[in-house]
Design a protein around this motif. Structure first.
Motif, PDB file in Angstrom:
ATOM      1  N   HIS A 179      31.818  26.590  -6.331  1.00 41.65           N
ATOM      2  CA  HIS A 179      31.641  27.810  -5.543  1.00 41.65           C
ATOM      3  C   HIS A 179      32.729  28.803  -5.905  1.00 41.65           C
ATOM      4  O   HIS A 179      33.887  28.428  -6.117  1.00 41.65           O
ATOM      5  CB  HIS A 179      31.697  27.474  -4.049  1.00 41.65           C
ATOM      6  N   GLU A 180      32.352  30.072  -5.988  1.00 41.92           N
ATOM      7  CA  GLU A 180      33.287  31.117  -6.385  1.00 41.92           C
ATOM      8  C   GLU A 180      34.530  31.149  -5.512  1.00 41.92           C
ATOM      9  O   GLU A 180      35.647  31.339  -6.004  1.00 41.92           O
ATOM     10  CB  GLU A 180      32.573  32.468  -6.335  1.00 41.92           C
ATOM     11  N   ASP A 199      25.868  31.359 -14.631  1.00 44.98           N
ATOM     12  CA  ASP A 199      26.481  31.335 -13.301  1.00 44.98           C
ATOM     13  C   ASP A 199      27.221  32.630 -13.017  1.00 44.98           C
ATOM     14  O   ASP A 199      27.185  33.583 -13.800  1.00 44.98           O
ATOM     15  CB  ASP A 199      27.378  30.102 -13.123  1.00 44.98           C
ATOM     16  N   VAL A 200      27.910  32.697 -11.859  1.00 45.60           N
ATOM     17  CA  VAL A 200      28.544  33.937 -11.420  1.00 45.60           C
ATOM     18  C   VAL A 200      29.681  34.364 -12.340  1.00 45.60           C
ATOM     19  O   VAL A 200      30.028  35.546 -12.403  1.00 45.60           O
ATOM     20  CB  VAL A 200      29.060  33.783  -9.968  1.00 45.60           C
ATOM     21  N   THR A 201      30.244  33.438 -13.103  1.00 52.22           N
ATOM     22  CA  THR A 201      31.328  33.782 -14.031  1.00 52.22           C
ATOM     23  C   THR A 201      30.798  34.346 -15.347  1.00 52.22           C
ATOM     24  O   THR A 201      31.580  34.770 -16.194  1.00 52.22           O
ATOM     25  CB  THR A 201      32.198  32.554 -14.330  1.00 52.22           C
ATOM     26  N   GLU A 234      21.882  37.534  -1.185  1.00 54.72           N
ATOM     27  CA  GLU A 234      22.651  36.771  -2.171  1.00 54.72           C
ATOM     28  C   GLU A 234      22.591  35.275  -1.867  1.00 54.72           C
ATOM     29  O   GLU A 234      22.617  34.452  -2.784  1.00 54.72           O
ATOM     30  CB  GLU A 234      24.099  37.270  -2.201  1.00 54.72           C
ATOM     31  N   GLU A 284      18.718  29.821  -7.441  1.00 60.13           N
ATOM     32  CA  GLU A 284      19.396  29.376  -8.660  1.00 60.13           C
ATOM     33  C   GLU A 284      19.569  27.862  -8.679  1.00 60.13           C
ATOM     34  O   GLU A 284      19.312  27.205  -9.705  1.00 60.13           O
ATOM     35  CB  GLU A 284      20.759  30.055  -8.775  1.00 60.13           C
ATOM     36  N   VAL A 328      28.458  28.991  -8.192  1.00 58.09           N
ATOM     37  CA  VAL A 328      27.588  29.907  -7.446  1.00 58.09           C
ATOM     38  C   VAL A 328      28.433  31.014  -6.839  1.00 58.09           C
ATOM     39  O   VAL A 328      29.632  30.864  -6.599  1.00 58.09           O
ATOM     40  CB  VAL A 328      26.801  29.168  -6.335  1.00 58.09           C
ATOM     41  N   LYS A 329      27.794  32.141  -6.586  1.00 55.84           N
ATOM     42  CA  LYS A 329      28.472  33.316  -6.038  1.00 55.84           C
ATOM     43  C   LYS A 329      28.874  33.083  -4.585  1.00 55.84           C
ATOM     44  O   LYS A 329      28.164  32.415  -3.828  1.00 55.84           O
ATOM     45  CB  LYS A 329      27.541  34.524  -6.129  1.00 55.84           C
ATOM     46  N   THR A 347      19.449  34.108  -3.328  1.00 53.18           N
ATOM     47  CA  THR A 347      19.593  33.975  -4.780  1.00 53.18           C
ATOM     48  C   THR A 347      20.270  32.666  -5.141  1.00 53.18           C
ATOM     49  O   THR A 347      19.867  31.980  -6.095  1.00 53.18           O
ATOM     50  CB  THR A 347      20.403  35.159  -5.346  1.00 53.18           C
ATOM     51  N   THR A 348      21.300  32.293  -4.383  1.00 57.25           N
ATOM     52  CA  THR A 348      21.984  31.028  -4.628  1.00 57.25           C
ATOM     53  C   THR A 348      21.024  29.860  -4.475  1.00 57.25           C
ATOM     54  O   THR A 348      20.998  28.937  -5.304  1.00 57.25           O
ATOM     55  CB  THR A 348      23.169  30.854  -3.659  1.00 57.25           C
TER      56      THR A 348
END
Length: 324
Positions: free
Chosen positions: A131-132, A56-58, A163, A170, A155-156, A166-167
């Motif tokens: 969510h970020e 994930d985004v982290t 982007e 993903e 997710v970013k 991309t989410t």
């Protein structure tokens, strides 16, 4: 931040969809080329096979042994993506503000900006999609859930349409719905191309985006997703001298003299009749021409499948003549 979570629950930053031009004449594709492309496409779809490990985004890696059968979404944009992928039966919990599609209202609510950790755990999800932007308001939430054995994928906070794609991809991969995700992305791109074609030759207009009412009027400045959406449809954001969301005085709005005023909130009854009554607004071109339009805030503020439709709504509001 909380103000805008309550209004739209997510904000969008910059986008740019400029296609590169290939000056060389395209050569006919050989049988080998076609076969290779087919193999590449099949390989991409095969990436959705289980077990799989996703990041994930982290930067955290999550291993899924099988497609999740019980899913919780913590933000409306994720929820719209999940429903778009056809996962109605798998969704067991959603954000309190989730209102689209209608089936979302029937799901168990687990909180909005602050979440009911006990309720989420009790629903025994196979995966939680966070969510970020949302985890900032609940910094300990993920740690608590993961300590209870719950898998959380963050997710970013998408800054561009790419982007957002991309989410969607993903989430599609993680749920075993990658082909469905690719179909959503293809449809979004087609919608965007159609909208841009319709407004390709318009005379650019000056636009003011209003995201909240008096006494604290906020707008979207340079760098926001909506600002870039305006660029995509050849409209000038008169508030682009500021950055991000920012508060603006009525005197500044009057001085900017927009051709069109777009209202992206719906919590004030009769707002379209109230705006022209503000002191000094009778001198604004948009007011004189009755060019004050309200759009669905969720269609321009949620990083999901309806974002392309949101672009179309903005274009129709600003250039109605191009859509006759």
């Amino acid at each position: 931040m909380k103000k805008f979570w309550k209004i739209g629950l997510s904000a969008f930053l910059a986008i740019g969809l400029l296609a590169a031009c290939n000056k060389k004449e395209e050569e006919p594709k050989s049988t080998t080329d076609v076969e290779q492309q087919s193999e590449q496409k099949d390989a991409k779809v095969d990436e959705a096979t289980f077990p799989m490990t996703i990041k994930d985004v982290t930067g955290k890696e999550i291993t899924l042994e099988a497609a999740p059968e019980k899913i919780i979404s913590l933000i409306p944009s994720n929820t719209e993506i999940l429903f778009g992928l056809g996962l109605n039966n798998e969704i067991v919990g959603v954000n309190d503000y989730d209102d689209y599609p209608a089936e979302a209202a029937e799901k168990e609510k687990v909180g909005s900006m602050e979440f009911n950790i006990e309720r989420i755990i009790a629903l025994t999800p196979d995966i939680v999609f966070a969510h970020e932007a949302g985890i900032a308001s609940s910094p300990q939430m993920i740690e608590q859930l993961e300590s209870a054995g719950v898998k959380v994928f963050v997710v970013k906070d998408a800054n561009t349409f790419e982007e957002t794609y991309t989410t969607i991809e993903e989430i599609g991969r993680a749920t075993g719905k990658l082909p469905e995700a690719e179909k959503i992305i293809t449809d979004m791109k087609a919608k965007i191309e159609d909208v841009q074609a319709k407004v390709a030759n318009v005379e650019p207009k000056k636009v003011f985006i209003e995201t909240s009412d008096e006494p604290e009027i906020y707008t979207t400045g340079k760098g926001t997703f909506v600002d870039k959406m305006l660029e995509m449809i050849h409209a000038e954001n008169v508030a682009a001298d500021g950055t991000d969301w920012y508060k603006i005085d009525t005197e500044q709005i009057i001085a900017k003299n927009p051709d069109v005023i777009i209202v992206t909130y719906n919590y004030v009854p009769d707002i379209l009749t109230k705006i022209p009554q503000r002191a000094g607004f009778d001198t604004i071109t948009a007011v004189k021409n009755n060019a004050i339009i309200q759009v669905d805030p969720n269609m321009v503020n949620r990083q999901g499948p309806r974002l392309a439709e949101g672009l179309e709504e903005l274009a129709k509001a600003i250039y109605p003549e191009a859509f006759k």
